[in-house]
Design an enzyme around this catalytic site. Structure first.
Site, PDB file in Angstrom:
ATOM      1  N   GLY A 291       0.749  -1.245   0.000  1.00 36.75           N
ATOM      2  CA  GLY A 291       0.000   0.000   0.000  1.00 36.75           C
ATOM      3  C   GLY A 291       0.778   1.293   0.000  1.00 36.75           C
ATOM      4  O   GLY A 291       0.192   2.358   0.212  1.00 36.75           O
TER       5      GLY A 291
ATOM      6  N   TYR B 234     -16.196  12.056   6.390  1.00 35.27           N
ATOM      7  CA  TYR B 234     -15.542  10.759   6.196  1.00 35.27           C
ATOM      8  C   TYR B 234     -16.491   9.756   5.534  1.00 35.27           C
ATOM      9  O   TYR B 234     -16.060   8.853   4.825  1.00 35.27           O
ATOM     10  CB  TYR B 234     -15.043  10.230   7.531  1.00 35.27           C
ATOM     11  CG  TYR B 234     -13.908   9.238   7.392  1.00 35.27           C
ATOM     12  CD1 TYR B 234     -12.721   9.596   6.768  1.00 35.27           C
ATOM     13  CD2 TYR B 234     -14.014   7.948   7.893  1.00 35.27           C
ATOM     14  CE1 TYR B 234     -11.676   8.694   6.639  1.00 35.27           C
ATOM     15  CE2 TYR B 234     -12.977   7.038   7.778  1.00 35.27           C
ATOM     16  CZ  TYR B 234     -11.814   7.417   7.146  1.00 35.27           C
ATOM     17  OH  TYR B 234     -10.778   6.521   7.007  1.00 35.27           O
TER      18      TYR B 234
ATOM     19  N   LYS C 108     -14.081   1.384   7.480  1.00 37.76           N
ATOM     20  CA  LYS C 108     -13.149   1.225   8.591  1.00 37.76           C
ATOM     21  C   LYS C 108     -13.779   0.456   9.747  1.00 37.76           C
ATOM     22  O   LYS C 108     -13.096  -0.291  10.463  1.00 37.76           O
ATOM     23  CB  LYS C 108     -12.645   2.587   9.065  1.00 37.76           C
ATOM     24  CG  LYS C 108     -11.769   3.319   8.060  1.00 37.76           C
ATOM     25  CD  LYS C 108     -10.533   2.527   7.667  1.00 37.76           C
ATOM     26  CE  LYS C 108      -9.602   3.361   6.788  1.00 37.76           C
ATOM     27  NZ  LYS C 108      -8.434   2.575   6.318  1.00 37.76           N
TER      28      LYS C 108
ATOM     29  N   THR D 119      -2.567  12.582   3.118  1.00 38.26           N
ATOM     30  CA  THR D 119      -2.036  11.526   2.278  1.00 38.26           C
ATOM     31  C   THR D 119      -2.849  11.459   0.986  1.00 38.26           C
ATOM     32  O   THR D 119      -3.812  12.216   0.810  1.00 38.26           O
ATOM     33  CB  THR D 119      -2.127  10.159   2.980  1.00 38.26           C
ATOM     34  OG1 THR D 119      -3.513   9.846   3.204  1.00 38.26           O
ATOM     35  CG2 THR D 119      -1.406  10.178   4.328  1.00 38.26           C
TER      36      THR D 119
END
Length: 276
Positions: A13, A162, A169, A200
């Site tokens: 990843g 989110y 998650k 990120t």
């Protein structure tokens, strides 16, 4: 000698030098680990993803670098087979993979498409089960090995923006617990790190990400945002013998944000002043 001298593992990843997986890799390398890596498959004639990851991992002695589409069982098995060929047994496996179609991620959860939900869950949650299953079938995990994946607080509580990834998650963290229970008798530990909001490639697709960082900084007991190196060091610890008694855990590295049941007094005072 470092903590990982003589230890071998695979890292799934890494996207670029801002990836959490890369920060963990740097810490593993400093402690003496030997590693193989994967990259997103390239399309067309240009090996863009391979070159991007290769520039990072080649200088640290990468043992192999292979394409991996976690929706493809043959590619998953090929990576695990390469690990068997290269290392025999591995001592750690880092899973840092998540994705949701942008059009399904940026809108409300009730508006996500059926196919978008399937894709997000398959890549972000099922992939951990698929990789762990392939590793078990090929008996590549040593009797004192560790699997680590990456999560976020939005899988425990609602974090506006989110959205769909929060559902993914939550499923991922539940998968961690079940894998920990099933693989534990063989000495394999499975844990997750729930990191605070970091900039990120994955976070760039999350709506209101800048606001998430502002809120995290204002409410966290440490009154600051996280540095990726802080997740990197904890990731190394979670994959090492230093955490040998821990499995099935979600460890928060978020400057304490997760412990707050309500905003701190100074935050409320600022809000009162702002509101007149």
């Amino acid at each position: 000698m470092g903590l990982f001298t003589g230890k071998k593992g695979i890292v799934l990843g890494i996207a670029n030098d801002r990836s959490i997986a890369w920060s963990i890799t740097e810490h593993l390398h400093r402690e003496g680990a030997e590693m193989g890596f994967t990259h997103l498959p390239d399309t067309g004639d240009r090996p863009k993803n391979q070159n991007k990851v290769g520039k990072l991992v080649d200088p640290i002695g990468s043992k192999f670098l292979m394409p991996l589409d976690v929706c493809n069982d043959e590619q998953i098995d090929a990576v695990i087979a390469k690990a068997v060929e290269t290392f025999g047994k591995i001592d750690f496996l880092l899973h840092s993979i998540a994705f949701a179609p942008p059009q399904d991620l940026t809108g409300p959860t009730w508006a996500c498409s059926r196919n978008g939900f399937k894709t997000a869950m398959e890549i972000s949650a099922y992939s951990l089960l698929a990789v762990a299953g392939a590793a078990k079938k090929r008996d590549v995990l040593s009797s004192d090995s560790s699997i680590l994946t990456l999560s976020y607080y939005g899988g425990e509580e609602v974090v506006p923006g989110y959205n769909l990834m929060g559902l993914c998650k939550a499923a991922l963290e539940c998968g961690v617990r079940y894998l920990a229970s099933e693989l534990g008798p063989e000495g394999v530990r499975v844990n997750a790190i729930s990191a605070g909001p970091l900039r990120t490639v994955s976070s760039s697709g999350v709506g209101d990400f800048d606001k998430m960082q502002i809120v995290n900084r204002a409410i966290s007991p440490l009154r600051r945002n996280l540095d990726v190196d802080e997740v990197g060091s904890m990731g190394m610890v979670m994959l090492s013998k230093l955490s040998s008694g821990m499995t099935g855990e979600v460890v928060h590295v978020d400057c304490g944000f997760n412990i707050m049941g309500a905003p701190p007094v100074d935050f409320m005072e600022k809000m009162s002043v702002a509101g007149g």
